[in-house]
Design an enzyme around this catalytic site. Structure first.
Site, PDB file in Angstrom:
ATOM      1  N   SER A  14       9.742   6.531 -18.799  1.00  0.00           N
ATOM      2  CA  SER A  14      10.195   7.722 -18.391  1.00  0.00           C
ATOM      3  C   SER A  14       9.280   8.718 -18.896  1.00  0.00           C
ATOM      4  CB  SER A  14      11.712   7.902 -17.966  1.00  0.00           C
ATOM      5  OG  SER A  14      12.330   7.049 -17.427  1.00  0.00           O
ATOM      6  N   LEU A  73      13.991   7.297 -12.089  1.00  0.00           N
ATOM      7  CA  LEU A  73      13.260   6.121 -12.454  1.00  0.00           C
ATOM      8  C   LEU A  73      11.729   6.321 -11.731  1.00  0.00           C
ATOM      9  CD1 LEU A  73      16.380   5.077 -10.394  1.00  0.00           C
ATOM     10  CD2 LEU A  73      15.900   5.545 -12.709  1.00  0.00           C
ATOM     11  N   GLY A 106      15.796  -3.746 -19.927  1.00  0.00           N
ATOM     12  CA  GLY A 106      14.276  -3.729 -20.187  1.00  0.00           C
ATOM     13  C   GLY A 106      14.260  -4.635 -21.061  1.00  0.00           C
ATOM     14  N   GLN A 152      16.393  -2.190 -28.498  1.00  0.00           N
ATOM     15  CA  GLN A 152      18.049  -1.757 -28.226  1.00  0.00           C
ATOM     16  C   GLN A 152      18.187  -3.028 -27.248  1.00  0.00           C
ATOM     17  OE1 GLN A 152      18.382   1.759 -25.499  1.00  0.00           O
ATOM     18  NE2 GLN A 152      18.147   0.380 -23.580  1.00  0.00           N
ATOM     19  N   HIS A 180      12.774   1.151 -13.812  1.00  0.00           N
ATOM     20  CA  HIS A 180      13.348   0.571 -13.435  1.00  0.00           C
ATOM     21  C   HIS A 180      13.599  -0.509 -12.298  1.00  0.00           C
ATOM     22  CE1 HIS A 180      13.443   4.392 -15.808  1.00  0.00           C
ATOM     23  NE2 HIS A 180      14.509   3.565 -16.464  1.00  0.00           N
ATOM     24  N   MET A 206      19.030   6.159 -17.692  1.00  0.00           N
ATOM     25  CA  MET A 206      19.256   7.986 -17.307  1.00  0.00           C
ATOM     26  C   MET A 206      18.651   8.354 -16.304  1.00  0.00           C
ATOM     27  SD  MET A 206      19.272   8.466 -21.739  1.00  0.00           S
ATOM     28  CE  MET A 206      17.690   8.110 -21.966  1.00  0.00           C
TER      29      MET A 206
HETATM   30  O1  PAF Z   1      17.313   2.358 -22.443  1.00  0.00           O
HETATM   31  C1  PAF Z   1      18.561   3.339 -21.280  1.00  0.00           C
HETATM   32  O2  PAF Z   1      17.799   4.158 -20.506  1.00  0.00           O
HETATM   33  C2  PAF Z   1      18.884   3.695 -22.221  1.00  0.00           C
HETATM   34  O3  PAF Z   1      19.551   3.694 -23.416  1.00  0.00           O
HETATM   35  C3  PAF Z   1      20.724   3.218 -21.215  1.00  0.00           C
HETATM   36  C4  PAF Z   1      20.320   1.747 -21.606  1.00  0.00           C
HETATM   37  C5  PAF Z   1      20.766   3.907 -20.090  1.00  0.00           C
HETATM   38  C6  PAF Z   1      21.530   3.908 -22.324  1.00  0.00           C
HETATM   39  O4  PAF Z   1      21.564   5.076 -22.177  1.00  0.00           O
END
Ligand code: PAF
Length: 286
Positions: free
Chosen positions: A186, A31, A147, A153, A35, A28
């Protein structure tokens, strides 16, 4: 590094890499080094690396920070280029949600593990699954890197990919940490320097629990109470502190030894922080 904004341009660039393997890093933006370690990992895994930058509106709750989420596109593109990313996909909202976000095609993965982030962020994983499916279909990578910091997630993505038979292999990259131990995120940008030091208590607490569990000193319920009060004393308000199965995120079964994962979310001022730690060896939890 090339930057494209449409799925058509993305597919055109990708199709010119005949025979090359492609690794994908969805982000998103805003960075940080965490990332970039995902990009490094992607570089090791494949011939070509594609990243995406898209602040996905459907994964933010109504009272969350979608509007104020930092947008730092120029700096992000420089960072990606410096780490050898070949192509960055920066779609506008209409590219992924052509009919808007009030009624859009969703991907709903049944909750992996009860509660955790799903409890305080209802609909969050539906938004993540819905956008990641679109991104995977647009990019068609061989590999996608996620990550391990966002552990629920990651497990949700693994289940989605397995159950929808998506032709991609997921790679989990380890958590990158600040010198204080704070997991890079972030949202750490919302913290002052003093709060960043304070937030290091979360990781220290997880390590202490891990060591005590591995040594078998205390029962998990005793440990959890001690740890929660330690976090509070350090100014971190626990939202959850849980020990779960590393794959299913189900609660530990007494009498069953497993390399459980410790998962925590805390609030520091207005900022929500999450972290986790996988136990190095199977432990029978009392
Ligand atoms: O982990 C993230 O930054 C977000 O959830 C992702 C995987 C880019 C989806 O928007």
């Amino acid at each position: 590094m090339k930057t494209v904004a449409t799925v058509a341009a993305l597919r055109q660039s990708r199709s010119s890499w005949v025979g090359d393997t492609v690794a994908f890093v969805p982000t998103m933006g805003n960075l940080h080094e965490g990332h970039l370690t995902l990009v490094d990992r992607a570089r090791q895994e494949a011939d070509r690396v594609i990243a995406s930058i898209f602040v996905n509106p459907t994964q933010f709750g109504p009272s969350e920070d979608f509007a104020s989420y930092p947008r730092t596109l120029e700096a992000d593109l420089e960072k990606l280029a410096s780490r050898g990313c070949d192509l960055t996909f920066v779609p506008a909202q209409e590219e992924l949600y052509p009919r808007g976000i009030d009624a859009f095609t969703t991907v709903d993965v049944p909750a992996v593990g009860t509660g955790l982030c799903d409890a305080s962020r209802p609909g969050h994983f539906r938004g993540v699954a819905s956008v990641v499916t679109r991104l995977l279909n647009a990019v068609s990578p061989d590999i996608a890197v996620f990550g391990q910091k966002d552990y629920q997630q990651l497990k949700t993505m693994e289940r989605m990919v397995a159950e929808l038979l998506l032709p991609v292999s997921l790679v989990a990259a380890p958590i990158a940490r600040e010198p204080s131990g704070l997991a890079m995120s972030s949202r750490n940008g919302y913290l002052s320097d003093a709060q960043k030091q304070q937030a290091g208590t979360l990781y220290r607490t997880l390590k202490q629990i891990r060591d005590d569990l591995v040594e078998g000193d205390q029962s998990w319920s005793e440990q959890r109470e001690v740890a929660r009060s330690q976090l509070r004393q350090a100014g971190l308000e626990p939202e959850y502190l849980e020990l779960r199965h590393p794959q299913t995120l189900e609660l530990p079964t007494p009498g069953h030894a497993e390399a459980w994962v410790l998962l925590a979310a805390v609030r520091l001022g207005g900022t929500r922080l999450i972290d986790n730690l996988v136990l190095p060896t199977p432990v029978n939890v009392r």
